[in-house]
Write a protein that holds these residues in place. Sequence first.
Motif, PDB file in Angstrom:
ATOM      1  N   ILE A  70      38.424 -23.421 131.682  1.00 34.18           N
ATOM      2  CA  ILE A  70      39.641 -23.666 130.906  1.00 34.18           C
ATOM      3  C   ILE A  70      39.424 -23.302 129.446  1.00 34.18           C
ATOM      4  CG2 ILE A  70      41.236 -25.432 130.078  1.00 34.18           C
ATOM      5  CD1 ILE A  70      41.690 -24.612 132.954  1.00 34.18           C
ATOM      6  N   ARG A  71      38.278 -23.692 128.917  1.00 35.32           N
ATOM      7  CA  ARG A  71      38.020 -23.394 127.503  1.00 35.32           C
ATOM      8  C   ARG A  71      37.852 -21.891 127.283  1.00 35.32           C
ATOM      9  NH1 ARG A  71      33.348 -26.060 123.543  1.00 35.32           N
ATOM     10  NH2 ARG A  71      34.100 -25.050 121.623  1.00 35.32           N
ATOM     11  N   LYS A  72      37.166 -21.230 128.198  1.00 37.15           N
ATOM     12  CA  LYS A  72      37.017 -19.773 128.086  1.00 37.15           C
ATOM     13  C   LYS A  72      38.380 -19.090 128.186  1.00 37.15           C
ATOM     14  CE  LYS A  72      32.477 -19.744 130.316  1.00 37.15           C
ATOM     15  NZ  LYS A  72      31.759 -19.412 131.572  1.00 37.15           N
ATOM     16  N   PHE A  73      39.182 -19.546 129.115  1.00 39.28           N
ATOM     17  CA  PHE A  73      40.525 -18.993 129.321  1.00 39.28           C
ATOM     18  C   PHE A  73      41.351 -19.101 128.040  1.00 39.28           C
ATOM     19  CE2 PHE A  73      44.980 -20.055 130.333  1.00 39.28           C
ATOM     20  CZ  PHE A  73      45.386 -18.878 130.950  1.00 39.28           C
TER      21      PHE A  73
ATOM     22  N   LEU B  47      32.609 -10.711 123.539  1.00 40.47           N
ATOM     23  CA  LEU B  47      31.265 -11.277 123.646  1.00 40.47           C
ATOM     24  C   LEU B  47      30.902 -11.547 125.105  1.00 40.47           C
ATOM     25  CD1 LEU B  47      29.836 -14.085 121.381  1.00 40.47           C
ATOM     26  CD2 LEU B  47      29.564 -14.208 123.846  1.00 40.47           C
ATOM     27  N   LEU B  48      31.830 -12.182 125.845  1.00 40.70           N
ATOM     28  CA  LEU B  48      31.564 -12.511 127.246  1.00 40.70           C
ATOM     29  C   LEU B  48      31.400 -11.249 128.088  1.00 40.70           C
ATOM     30  CD1 LEU B  48      34.089 -15.461 127.602  1.00 40.70           C
ATOM     31  CD2 LEU B  48      31.600 -15.644 127.742  1.00 40.70           C
ATOM     32  N   ARG B  49      32.225 -10.239 127.803  1.00 37.61           N
ATOM     33  CA  ARG B  49      32.115  -8.986 128.548  1.00 37.61           C
ATOM     34  C   ARG B  49      30.747  -8.332 128.310  1.00 37.61           C
ATOM     35  NH1 ARG B  49      36.147  -6.188 126.433  1.00 37.61           N
ATOM     36  NH2 ARG B  49      37.673  -6.790 128.024  1.00 37.61           N
ATOM     37  N   ALA B  50      30.318  -8.285 127.052  1.00 38.83           N
ATOM     38  CA  ALA B  50      29.017  -7.683 126.722  1.00 38.83           C
ATOM     39  C   ALA B  50      27.885  -8.456 127.385  1.00 38.83           C
ATOM     40  CB  ALA B  50      28.834  -7.652 125.211  1.00 38.83           C
ATOM     41  N   ALA B  51      27.978  -9.785 127.384  1.00 34.55           N
ATOM     42  CA  ALA B  51      26.932 -10.604 127.991  1.00 34.55           C
ATOM     43  C   ALA B  51      26.878 -10.401 129.506  1.00 34.55           C
ATOM     44  CB  ALA B  51      27.167 -12.071 127.655  1.00 34.55           C
ATOM     45  N   TYR B  52      28.042 -10.274 130.129  1.00 31.87           N
ATOM     46  CA  TYR B  52      28.069 -10.089 131.583  1.00 31.87           C
ATOM     47  C   TYR B  52      27.512  -8.722 131.974  1.00 31.87           C
ATOM     48  CZ  TYR B  52      29.716  -9.910 136.388  1.00 31.87           C
ATOM     49  OH  TYR B  52      29.768  -9.796 137.756  1.00 31.87           O
ATOM     50  N   GLU B  53      27.818  -7.711 131.178  1.00 33.11           N
ATOM     51  CA  GLU B  53      27.310  -6.360 131.464  1.00 33.11           C
ATOM     52  C   GLU B  53      25.788  -6.305 131.411  1.00 33.11           C
ATOM     53  OE1 GLU B  53      29.203  -3.802 128.681  1.00 33.11           O
ATOM     54  OE2 GLU B  53      31.131  -3.735 129.759  1.00 33.11           O
TER      55      GLU B  53
ATOM     56  N   ILE C 129      40.669 -13.390 133.575  1.00 31.61           N
ATOM     57  CA  ILE C 129      41.983 -13.671 133.014  1.00 31.61           C
ATOM     58  C   ILE C 129      41.810 -14.544 131.772  1.00 31.61           C
ATOM     59  CG2 ILE C 129      43.246 -13.472 135.179  1.00 31.61           C
ATOM     60  CD1 ILE C 129      43.241 -16.521 135.360  1.00 31.61           C
ATOM     61  N   TYR C 130      42.759 -14.454 130.847  1.00 33.27           N
ATOM     62  CA  TYR C 130      42.657 -15.250 129.627  1.00 33.27           C
ATOM     63  C   TYR C 130      44.049 -15.569 129.115  1.00 33.27           C
ATOM     64  CZ  TYR C 130      43.251 -10.584 127.651  1.00 33.27           C
ATOM     65  OH  TYR C 130      43.699  -9.312 127.366  1.00 33.27           O
ATOM     66  N   CYS C 131      44.110 -16.552 128.243  1.00 37.32           N
ATOM     67  CA  CYS C 131      45.375 -17.065 127.720  1.00 37.32           C
ATOM     68  C   CYS C 131      46.046 -16.048 126.803  1.00 37.32           C
ATOM     69  CB  CYS C 131      45.101 -18.361 126.970  1.00 37.32           C
ATOM     70  SG  CYS C 131      46.564 -19.112 126.246  1.00 37.32           S
ATOM     71  N   PRO C 132      47.321 -15.742 127.013  1.00 36.90           N
ATOM     72  CA  PRO C 132      48.045 -14.848 126.098  1.00 36.90           C
ATOM     73  C   PRO C 132      48.222 -15.506 124.732  1.00 36.90           C
ATOM     74  CG  PRO C 132      49.265 -15.211 128.143  1.00 36.90           C
ATOM     75  CD  PRO C 132      48.160 -16.206 128.122  1.00 36.90           C
ATOM     76  N   PHE C 133      48.328 -14.680 123.711  1.00 41.56           N
ATOM     77  CA  PHE C 133      48.500 -15.165 122.337  1.00 41.56           C
ATOM     78  C   PHE C 133      49.682 -16.119 122.230  1.00 41.56           C
ATOM     79  CE2 PHE C 133      51.285 -14.551 118.672  1.00 41.56           C
ATOM     80  CZ  PHE C 133      50.492 -15.030 117.641  1.00 41.56           C
TER      81      PHE C 133
END
Length: 316
Positions: free
Chosen positions: A188-191, A243-249, A260-264
């Motif tokens: 939830i917090r990441k989203f 950041l999360l994308r780079a870490a996962y790669e 998925i992530y929360c829209p602005f």
Amino acid sequence: MSSTILVTGASGMAGRFVVPALRRLGFEVRGQFHRRPGKVQGVDWRQMNILEKLDFDELVTGCDGVVHLAAELADVSRMNRVNVDATRALLTAAESRGVRYFGHASSIVVYGSPRRRTVDEATPLLDPDAPIARQYNAEPYMLEYARTKTLGELAIRASRPSFNVDLYRPTVVADFDRLLEAGNWSFIRKFAAAYRRTQYVYAPDAAAAIAHLVSRGLSAERPSQKIEAFNICDQESGTYRDLLRAAYEVTANPRYKLTIYCPFILDFAKDVVKHHSVMLRYPLGMLMFSNAKLLATGFKFPTGFKSALSHALGQV
């Protein structure tokens, strides 16, 4: 002879990076601490409890410059004492003892939640005489921190010091551990936070910026009797999603994966409801801080956020 710099809060989170950075530039350091001295060798460690006394004369005597890092972030009842009264008293002692430079660790919280997304040193500060909750979308303790940090800056300006003063306004100072803390957050917090900017500046880079400004402030090339503010930020820090994308790669660790992530607009609506305000004010994660003024002094980040993140991931 090398210049001697008094560093308050020298054994704290910021001090443990700033003290070595000053030593690397050849400065002698006198380090004030509350409970325990730091571990850096070659430092003149001095104990003083700011909550008990505000007589800085002995601490300042013999110093060419001051870097005031001591601050209260957690305990609201102590914030005015540490963030305002101590700043004013230290500045007075520095004036009486012939100090030539004063650096004050302020914060980006002095901008509150501004109405424009891009923030530079000319962006208006909070009005401490008006309700802070209407100017800053933050938790109650952070509202008081922002108020007292603003008052600390205003106290410095009102004193009209005879020496050079720099107001350091760092964003979110992060060491290796904090750079990757988002991986431990709940879904939830990441989203909710993924689209927001991290506002991270690598801790040794922030310390190097302060040491650079101290050196510049004591230089004969800088105009005297001048107060300047500097945002200490890294515009390459990007968003939590980046950041999360780079870490996962790099790691393929599922804790860094987020699809998925929360829209602005949803996050903005949440802030409207939470803070009972329909006036458009940008929260920290939406702001774009400019470091152009800092870079114009000739400063270059020794590491940089992207390189620091790569190093941090290499230790996972």
